[in-house]
Write a protein that holds these residues in place. Sequence first.
Motif, short mmCIF file in Angstrom:
data_model
loop_
_atom_site.label_atom_id
_atom_site.label_comp_id
_atom_site.label_asym_id
_atom_site.label_seq_id
_atom_site.Cartn_x
_atom_site.Cartn_y
_atom_site.Cartn_z
N THR A 1 -50.19 46.94 2.12
CA THR A 1 -49.50 47.71 3.15
C THR A 1 -50.36 49.85 2.57
OG1 THR A 1 -47.87 48.81 1.19
CG2 THR A 1 -47.55 47.06 3.35
N ALA A 2 -50.52 50.05 3.08
CA ALA A 2 -50.78 51.54 2.78
C ALA A 2 -50.44 52.00 1.31
CB ALA A 2 -51.47 53.17 3.64
N ARG A 3 -48.72 52.12 1.70
CA ARG A 3 -48.42 52.73 -0.22
C ARG A 3 -48.45 52.07 -1.05
NH1 ARG A 3 -42.06 53.18 -0.26
NH2 ARG A 3 -41.32 53.87 -2.88
N GLY A 4 -49.17 50.46 -1.28
CA GLY A 4 -49.34 49.37 -2.30
C GLY A 4 -50.52 49.90 -2.22
N LEU A 5 -50.92 50.08 -1.37
CA LEU A 5 -52.76 50.21 -1.98
C LEU A 5 -52.98 51.27 -2.34
CD1 LEU A 5 -55.59 49.12 -1.73
CD2 LEU A 5 -55.84 49.78 -0.03
N GLY A 6 -52.16 52.71 -2.37
CA GLY A 6 -52.42 53.94 -2.16
C GLY A 6 -51.83 53.87 -3.71
N ILE B 1 -56.37 57.09 2.13
CA ILE B 1 -57.31 55.68 0.96
C ILE B 1 -57.93 55.58 1.54
CG2 ILE B 1 -55.69 53.44 0.09
CD1 ILE B 1 -52.70 55.02 1.29
N ARG B 2 -58.80 54.26 2.88
CA ARG B 2 -59.24 53.41 2.82
C ARG B 2 -60.48 54.41 2.05
NH1 ARG B 2 -60.04 51.84 8.53
NH2 ARG B 2 -58.29 49.90 7.40
N GLY B 3 -60.61 55.83 2.49
CA GLY B 3 -61.99 56.81 2.48
C GLY B 3 -62.00 57.05 1.49
N ARG B 4 -60.94 57.53 0.03
CA ARG B 4 -60.75 58.09 -1.06
C ARG B 4 -61.50 56.19 -2.07
NH1 ARG B 4 -61.96 61.70 -4.95
NH2 ARG B 4 -60.23 60.91 -6.92
N LEU B 5 -60.75 55.51 -1.42
CA LEU B 5 -62.16 54.33 -1.56
C LEU B 5 -63.22 54.26 -2.17
CD1 LEU B 5 -61.64 51.29 -4.28
CD2 LEU B 5 -60.52 50.60 -1.34
N LEU B 6 -63.51 54.70 -0.83
CA LEU B 6 -65.48 54.11 -0.60
C LEU B 6 -65.70 55.03 -1.31
CD1 LEU B 6 -64.76 53.09 2.75
CD2 LEU B 6 -65.79 52.19 1.12
N GLN B 7 -65.26 56.65 -1.50
CA GLN B 7 -65.70 57.51 -1.77
C GLN B 7 -66.23 57.04 -3.40
OE1 GLN B 7 -63.23 60.99 -2.18
NE2 GLN B 7 -64.38 61.47 0.21
N LEU B 8 -65.53 57.04 -4.23
CA LEU B 8 -65.57 56.51 -5.33
C LEU B 8 -66.27 55.04 -5.98
CD1 LEU B 8 -61.44 56.70 -6.30
CD2 LEU B 8 -63.30 57.57 -7.82
N ASP C 1 -58.58 44.00 0.10
CA ASP C 1 -57.79 45.10 0.75
C ASP C 1 -57.35 46.28 1.68
OD1 ASP C 1 -56.14 42.89 -0.80
OD2 ASP C 1 -55.41 44.00 -2.54
N ALA C 2 -58.54 47.07 1.11
CA ALA C 2 -58.45 48.72 2.28
C ALA C 2 -59.28 48.26 3.44
CB ALA C 2 -59.83 49.35 1.30
N ASP C 3 -59.94 46.85 3.55
CA ASP C 3 -60.41 46.55 4.51
C ASP C 3 -58.80 45.78 5.73
OD1 ASP C 3 -62.85 47.87 5.15
OD2 ASP C 3 -64.34 46.14 3.91
N ALA C 4 -58.24 45.27 5.70
CA ALA C 4 -57.06 44.52 5.95
C ALA C 4 -55.93 45.90 6.27
CB ALA C 4 -56.55 43.48 4.82
N LEU C 5 -55.90 46.88 5.77
CA LEU C 5 -54.85 47.67 6.36
C LEU C 5 -55.12 47.95 7.64
CD1 LEU C 5 -55.70 50.55 3.44
CD2 LEU C 5 -53.52 48.54 4.13
N THR D 1 -53.33 55.67 5.88
CA THR D 1 -54.79 54.25 5.91
C THR D 1 -56.17 54.75 5.65
OG1 THR D 1 -52.98 52.76 7.13
CG2 THR D 1 -56.15 52.23 6.89
N ARG D 2 -56.67 56.21 6.48
CA ARG D 2 -58.09 57.00 6.49
C ARG D 2 -57.93 57.23 5.13
NH1 ARG D 2 -60.43 59.83 11.44
NH2 ARG D 2 -61.76 59.84 9.99
#
Length: 396
Positions: free
Chosen positions: A106-111, A153-160, A139-143, A150-151
């Motif tokens: 979930t977005a909440r859990g991944l966040g 969280i996924r964007g922040r992860l990809l930035q990092l 997990d981010a891709d499976a959201l 979602t965007r």
Amino acid sequence: MPESSDTHIGTRLREARKRAGLTQRGLASASGVSVSLIRKLEQQEVQETRLETARALAVALRVPTSALLRRDDGMDDAEPVGPWEQVRAALTAPRQPSDVTDAEPTARGLGAALRATEPLFAGDRFAELAVVLPHLLRDADALDDEEPHTRAIRGRLLQLTGWLLTQNRQFEAANHALDRAQAEATDRLDGAATATIQCWLLLRTGRVGEARELAERWADETEPRLSRATADELASWGWLMLRVSAASVRDARQGQAADALRMASAAAAALGREHSPEGDWLRTFGPTTVVLKAAEHEAVTGRPDRVLAASEQVPLDELPRTSNNRNRHLLDVADAHARLRRYGEAVDVLREIQAASPQWLPQQRYARDILGRIVRRRRTLTPEMRGLADAVRLPL
């Protein structure tokens, strides 16, 4: 793929030198680069050289640094993939649903997981990140794209991830991560934050002209009115101006570099303090950040006394021990001491960095170059110097 001779720095260097009417020895005298290295570059006995060396040659020849550097279509990794193979695989794998035996992420859990992981990024704990990052990416891709945030969280992860891979010289994978992060940007300031990292990637791969153009484009699109701008807008635009300045000074465009640094200073003055948009340590910007980058300019232009003078204005004890500010500045300080033949002081600074960020220092070619100059001028090495040589993988 073998490198063709018409894209090699040696070919461009020879042509520029002849147009300038200089002999190899004359160019060596004007640039401070050894005639031996110039000869080896032109004869293609040496395939690469540091950006600072290319810049010194460009200044002497009165051409942009980018006129000398090769322009490859791709960006091959500078070092073997090693521990980053799984990260690369997770970045490029087709999106698939989670295994049926697992709960859907979930977005909440991944966040929450990403927030717990951010100290690893800030602390340069690369070994741990190489293990956990593939899981976060999958997990981010499976959201569910319809789920709120979602965007972001996924964007922040990809930035990092792009930032981390750039630190570790995994340039092709970093480029892929940052392109994906840009596609996930939730607003223009988020896109500008990704563009700032993309500019740094281009600088690290010697593509200074492209870095300058990208930073200028984003700076034009995000330029605020200083009297009305929010703190986040000032920090975002200020960083882009620092990237314009960094690219320009490396491309022997001193006037443009100085102008961009002045504009970054104006943004910092309007802030009046260091500001972290939404608590993002990567985007922290303010007067101290500008001083750090001004000192970096002095290092690039070969003025070690000014580096040390600028360093006296930096409250080092108040800066977090992260690679994106304090450690990078300390490398400039170590370089300045080495150029002034204060070798003991230079070694002390390098050891300070090693103690603070033992996984970061080995990735820094800059550190290897600094220590290499020290070693070449010493008849005997202290145990501390030998330890540093091992840490930065400098052959003795």
